[in-house]
Scaffold this motif. Structure first.
Motif, mmCIF file in Angstrom:
data_model
loop_
_atom_site.group_PDB
_atom_site.id
_atom_site.type_symbol
_atom_site.label_atom_id
_atom_site.label_comp_id
_atom_site.label_asym_id
_atom_site.label_seq_id
_atom_site.Cartn_x
_atom_site.Cartn_y
_atom_site.Cartn_z
ATOM 1 N N ALA A 83 0.829 -1.222 0.000
ATOM 2 C CA ALA A 83 0.000 0.000 0.000
ATOM 3 C C ALA A 83 0.859 1.266 0.000
ATOM 4 O O ALA A 83 0.485 2.281 -0.570
ATOM 5 C CB ALA A 83 -0.940 -0.002 1.207
ATOM 6 N N GLN A 84 2.034 1.188 0.656
ATOM 7 C CA GLN A 84 2.902 2.373 0.739
ATOM 8 C C GLN A 84 4.092 2.266 -0.212
ATOM 9 O O GLN A 84 5.002 3.091 -0.127
ATOM 10 C CB GLN A 84 3.425 2.518 2.183
ATOM 11 N N ALA A 85 4.089 1.265 -1.084
ATOM 12 C CA ALA A 85 5.353 0.964 -1.760
ATOM 13 C C ALA A 85 5.231 0.727 -3.257
ATOM 14 O O ALA A 85 6.054 0.022 -3.842
ATOM 15 C CB ALA A 85 5.999 -0.240 -1.081
ATOM 16 N N ILE A 86 4.249 1.320 -3.916
ATOM 17 C CA ILE A 86 4.132 1.128 -5.361
ATOM 18 C C ILE A 86 5.424 1.613 -6.038
ATOM 19 O O ILE A 86 5.912 2.710 -5.753
ATOM 20 C CB ILE A 86 2.886 1.852 -5.929
ATOM 21 N N GLY A 87 5.987 0.766 -6.872
ATOM 22 C CA GLY A 87 7.196 1.148 -7.612
ATOM 23 C C GLY A 87 8.501 0.850 -6.891
ATOM 24 O O GLY A 87 9.577 1.009 -7.458
ATOM 25 N N SER A 88 8.434 0.397 -5.633
ATOM 26 C CA SER A 88 9.673 0.066 -4.928
ATOM 27 C C SER A 88 10.199 -1.265 -5.459
ATOM 28 O O SER A 88 9.452 -2.040 -6.068
ATOM 29 C CB SER A 88 9.427 -0.029 -3.422
ATOM 30 N N SER A 89 11.489 -1.527 -5.219
ATOM 31 C CA SER A 89 12.017 -2.801 -5.694
ATOM 32 C C SER A 89 13.135 -3.299 -4.789
ATOM 33 O O SER A 89 13.664 -2.559 -3.954
ATOM 34 C CB SER A 89 12.507 -2.700 -7.138
ATOM 35 N N PHE A 90 13.445 -4.570 -4.984
ATOM 36 C CA PHE A 90 14.496 -5.252 -4.205
ATOM 37 C C PHE A 90 15.246 -6.141 -5.179
ATOM 38 O O PHE A 90 14.653 -7.002 -5.822
ATOM 39 C CB PHE A 90 13.836 -6.062 -3.086
ATOM 40 N N GLY A 91 16.535 -5.896 -5.327
ATOM 41 C CA GLY A 91 17.333 -6.661 -6.277
ATOM 42 C C GLY A 91 16.805 -6.510 -7.704
ATOM 43 O O GLY A 91 16.858 -7.456 -8.488
ATOM 44 N N GLY A 92 16.276 -5.345 -8.035
ATOM 45 C CA GLY A 92 15.767 -5.101 -9.380
ATOM 46 C C GLY A 92 14.381 -5.671 -9.621
ATOM 47 O O GLY A 92 13.814 -5.517 -10.700
ATOM 48 N N ARG A 93 13.824 -6.309 -8.615
ATOM 49 C CA ARG A 93 12.516 -6.922 -8.786
ATOM 50 C C ARG A 93 11.482 -6.127 -7.991
ATOM 51 O O ARG A 93 11.675 -5.839 -6.813
ATOM 52 C CB ARG A 93 12.613 -8.364 -8.269
ATOM 53 N N LYS A 94 10.392 -5.773 -8.672
ATOM 54 C CA LYS A 94 9.396 -4.845 -8.108
ATOM 55 C C LYS A 94 8.567 -5.441 -6.970
ATOM 56 O O LYS A 94 8.321 -6.651 -6.939
ATOM 57 C CB LYS A 94 8.383 -4.447 -9.190
ATOM 58 N N ALA A 95 8.081 -4.554 -6.127
ATOM 59 C CA ALA A 95 7.073 -4.939 -5.137
ATOM 60 C C ALA A 95 5.882 -5.544 -5.878
ATOM 61 O O ALA A 95 5.567 -5.138 -6.997
ATOM 62 C CB ALA A 95 6.612 -3.716 -4.345
ATOM 63 N N CYS A 96 5.243 -6.500 -5.277
ATOM 64 C CA CYS A 96 4.044 -7.184 -5.812
ATOM 65 C C CYS A 96 4.387 -8.279 -6.820
ATOM 66 O O CYS A 96 3.489 -8.888 -7.395
ATOM 67 C CB CYS A 96 3.020 -6.234 -6.448
#
Ligand SMILES: *Cc1c(COP(=O)(O)O)cnc(C)c1O
Length: 378
Positions: A171-184
């Motif tokens: 809900a607070q993290a649209i567009g965030s990523s980890f290791g180049g891989r997006k949230a969701c």
């Protein structure tokens, strides 16, 4: 100086013509529920480089399907329903989040099982998850709090090994990523909120579920349409969980600026951290993580004094969140007590969020930082 914690009118003023066009188009169309705007928005969310399929970089990175819903809360609820979470089940999540994350678990008659957080990231501590898994555990809901993703690599490993579902609360993290891989794109489903103060906000309530699983997407579509896959034929218990056409039209306009807005939030965060890093604990920005700063939250042992000092200077702040969920009245029947989650409890006493939004004027952010500095130099 008169500073707003969040000024949504600024964003509207900058895109007034496009937004007014979109709203006028819907109002004039006579189609207010469903229709082209909603379908168009879902397609754009699926294919948007920042949120969807084309943003991935290899197998398993696809969010695949976007199903719009009426709020972030309904996104979580519909996802848990589609995964079959029911009475007597247990769902693991963080005690340091907005109530909605755990509320939907209880709403289904299941039990929220809390796991303490990491102090630096504010997110669930993956090292503490396994000891909480029982025969009844069905699912984990990691929350990507304030715009920073939880450690999805570790959480995914645990979920695979123990055959648990994952619903990401993004809900607070649209567009965030980890290791180049997006949230969701890690979990079975990822939930977005378009509440006005989120990074992609509409003019009311709205939300979406992203999933790479076609069958799950289909189930969620049915659930948010009163359990109906054909009009007036109902196969399962669902609810009215649709996104309005008006909100979809507004979101289509705003989606185009989402990545620039995240960059702008990150610039503000860099500025604050540079100025404040020796005075307070500034937000972690670990390698490999792309933080989208829905909130810029610091920790200070003197939080309440600092908050009062800032207020006197005209600097508004917010405390997200003053009471961890295991100590909320509504969850007393779960039997938790003070001391159960020491990190969440400590953080709730020290955390303070400063104004951060894309249109925040530089003079204001400078004044905010000056005001924090002046408190410690007093
Ligand atoms: C905002 C939020 C929600 C709920 O979203 P709504 O659209 O307000 O229903 C859920 N979880 C978290 C972490 C949130 O910040």
């Amino acid at each position: 100086m008169n500073i707003a914690f969040l000024d949504l009118k600024k964003q509207y003023a900058l895109m007034k013509d496009e937004i007014d066009d979109a709203v006028g188009r819907v109002v004039g169309s006579g189609v207010y529920i469903g229709g082209d705007e909603v379908a168009g928005f879902e397609k754009e969310l699926e294919s948007h480089a920042f949120t969807g399929r084309s943003g991935g970089s290899g197998p398993g990175t696809s969010a695949g399907y976007a199903v719009s819903v009426s709020s972030g809360t309904d996104a979580l609820l519909a996802s848990l329903m589609a995964l079959g979470v029911k009475e007597g089940d247990e769902v693991i999540t963080s005690p340091f989040t907005f109530i909605a994350t755990a509320e939907v678990i209880s709403f289904l008659g299941a039990r929220p099982v809390f796991v303490d957080i990491e102090r630096r990231s504010f997110n669930i501590d993956p090292g503490l998850i396994e000891e909480k898994i029982t025969e009844r555990t069905r699912c984990i809901i990691p929350v990507h709090l304030f715009g920073l993703m939880a450690d999805m690599e570790k959480i995914l490993k645990i979920a695979k090994r123990r055959e648990l579902g994952i619903v990401e609360d993004a809900a607070q993290a649209i567009g965030s990523s980890f290791g180049g891989r997006k949230a969701c794109t890690f979990g079975d489903a990822g939930c977005l909120s378009f509440f006005p103060s989120k990074n992609l906000g509409c003019f009311g309530d709205g939300g979406a579920v992203l999933t790479g699983n076609e069958e799950l997407a289909g189930k969620i579509r049915v659930i948010k349409e009163h359990g109906s896959d054909k009009r007036y034929h109902h196969s399962v218990v669902g609810f009215n969980g649709r996104l309005d056409a008006l909100q979809a039209a507004v979101l289509r306009v705003k989606l185009r600026s989402l990545d620039q807005w995240a960059e702008r939030r990150r610039e503000h965060a860099r500025y604050y951290s540079e100025r404040l890093k020796d005075l307070v604990s500034v937000p972690a920005q670990p390698d490999r993580y792309y933080h989208v700063f829905n909130q810029y939250s610091i920790l200070s042992d003197r939080r309440d004094e600092l908050c009062a000092h800032l207020k006197a200077k005209g600097v508004p702040t917010m405390i997200y969140y003053p009471v961890p969920l295991h100590l909320q009245k509504v969850f007393l029947p779960l039997g938790y007590r003070e001391g159960n989650f020491p990190v969440a409890e400590e953080v709730s006493e020290k955390v303070l969020s400063l104004p951060v939004y894309p249109e925040l004027p530089e003079a204001e952010r400078e004044f905010v930082a000056d005001s924090v500095v002046s408190f410690f130099k007093k």
